[in-house]
Design an enzyme around this catalytic site. Structure first.
Site, PDB file in Angstrom:
ATOM      1  N   SER A 175      60.035 -24.161  34.239  1.00 26.32           N
ATOM      2  CA  SER A 175      58.672 -24.652  34.079  1.00 26.32           C
ATOM      3  C   SER A 175      57.825 -23.573  33.400  1.00 26.32           C
ATOM      4  O   SER A 175      58.128 -23.162  32.289  1.00 26.32           O
ATOM      5  CB  SER A 175      58.100 -25.086  35.425  1.00 26.32           C
ATOM      6  OG  SER A 175      56.896 -25.788  35.271  1.00 26.32           O
ATOM      7  N   GLU A 250      44.862 -38.916  34.002  1.00 23.15           N
ATOM      8  CA  GLU A 250      44.803 -39.169  32.570  1.00 23.15           C
ATOM      9  C   GLU A 250      44.657 -37.854  31.794  1.00 23.15           C
ATOM     10  O   GLU A 250      45.274 -37.661  30.743  1.00 23.15           O
ATOM     11  CB  GLU A 250      43.650 -40.102  32.243  1.00 23.15           C
ATOM     12  CG  GLU A 250      43.514 -40.454  30.767  1.00 23.15           C
ATOM     13  CD  GLU A 250      44.753 -41.124  30.198  1.00 23.15           C
ATOM     14  OE1 GLU A 250      45.040 -40.913  28.999  1.00 23.15           O
ATOM     15  OE2 GLU A 250      45.437 -41.841  30.954  1.00 23.15           O
ATOM     16  N   HIS A 286      61.642 -32.943  37.103  1.00 28.53           N
ATOM     17  CA  HIS A 286      61.289 -31.545  36.857  1.00 28.53           C
ATOM     18  C   HIS A 286      61.696 -30.661  38.038  1.00 28.53           C
ATOM     19  O   HIS A 286      62.190 -29.548  37.847  1.00 28.53           O
ATOM     20  CB  HIS A 286      59.781 -31.450  36.617  1.00 28.53           C
ATOM     21  CG  HIS A 286      59.290 -30.100  36.229  1.00 28.53           C
ATOM     22  ND1 HIS A 286      59.623 -29.497  35.031  1.00 28.53           N
ATOM     23  CD2 HIS A 286      58.468 -29.216  36.879  1.00 28.53           C
ATOM     24  CE1 HIS A 286      59.033 -28.307  34.955  1.00 28.53           C
ATOM     25  NE2 HIS A 286      58.330 -28.121  36.057  1.00 28.53           N
TER      26      HIS A 286
END
Length: 307
Positions: A175, A250, A286
């Site tokens: 990550s 969003e 992930h």
């Protein structure tokens, strides 16, 4: 994922043959047939921040050139994962690997606020994602301080304790840690020979890493990379949405748009002399890909591409 990593930590210390030392240097006379882990804390000279280093010593004598070494970011979580792969009867020559986890003085597997600071460039507020709790302030911009700490304090501390082959250093990150691994390759590629970037956060700070990538491509087009330089990039395919208010969700989606490790791997395929491998964990998220990527990092460090 946090519960999994904590469980793996307990297993690594009790069921996989890694004996935990309370601190300090373990002498040759104190070694047993099992791999042995010691932990020690270091205070970074440039920042005054404390870190915990997890050092796993092989049971066997060093090879003629010294032990190969794998440095793992998020060491609290990733060292036990790596040791679970190596196991009590390591296959091939994996048992000769020194494992170094660079982590934090905490009982948890991750220190989220600290890793935001350590693994990122200075990031404009509008490009910082919402915090997990919606209220915490995310501090960024400490990657150069952290890199200096790794280079000038962690590596020398390890090499003062064990004979290390300085031509067989590997760096693993996931990550933001994967983003950091790429940054080190692009800017200080001589510090390690093998790099593993698991689901690197290419999107961070408006994909600012692509500027370092462009400079790296320009330089290596003329000079190539140092002999033996290798890079493994891995990505996940299953998106797990974080529960956030609609507006934050969003905004996070917008921030995370753009290139991924897949596109970066395709671009770096042109670099002369770079041993490059790519793997997509299409069915993994992930988080769930992390132990699988750690296992691949071990194999890649010993010259094997992922299956």
């Amino acid at each position: 994922m946090l519960r999994f990593a904590t469980t793996v930590l307990l297993l690594a210390l009790s069921g996989f043959g890694v004996q935990a030392a309370q601190g300090g240097t373990v002498t040759a006379e104190a070694k047993t047939e099992a791999r042995r882990m010691e932990r020690f804390d270091l205070r970074a000279d440039r920042t005054g921040l404390d870190y915990r280093v997890f050092l796993v010593r092989p049971a066997e004598p060093p090879p003629p050139g010294g032990y190969p070494v794998i440095y793992l970011l998020d060491g609290n979580a990733t060292v036990p994962m790596m040791e679970s792969v190596i196991g009590t009867e390591p296959p091939d020559s994996y048992g000769s690997a020194v494992i170094v986890g660079i982590g934090y003085p905490t009982d948890g597997p991750f220190d989220i606020p600290r890793r935001y600071r350590d693994l990122t460039p200075p990031t404009p507020p509008e490009l910082i994602p919402p915090s997990r709790d919606g209220a915490s302030v995310i501090e960024t911009g400490g990657r150069d301080d952290f890199l200096a700490f790794v280079e000038t304090q962690v590596i020398p501390s390890v090499e003062a304790r064990l004979p290390i082959d300085r031509h067989r250093r590997t760096l693993f990150g996931h990550s933001l840690g994967g983003l950091f691994s790429l940054y080190v390759l692009y800017t200080r590629g001589d510090l390690f020979q093998t790099y593993v970037a698991a689901d690197p956060a290419i999107w961070w700070s408006g994909q600012a890493i692509l500027k370092e990538q462009a400079a790296f491509l320009d330089r290596t087009a003329r000079t190539g990379v140092a002999p033996g330089t290798a890079l493994l990039i891995e990505t996940s395919g299953r998106l797990v949405e974080r529960p956030l208010p609609a507006a934050d969700a969003e905004r996070l989606k917008r921030l995370r748009s753009g290139q991924t490790g897949r596109e970066v791997a395709a671009t770096l395929a042109t670099v002369p002399g770079l041993r490059l491998a790519f793997r997509d964990f299409a069915e993994e998220s992930h988080g769930s890909m992390l132990p699988l990527a750690v296992a691949d990092a071990l194999r890649f460090a010993f010259g094997r591409n992922p299956d």
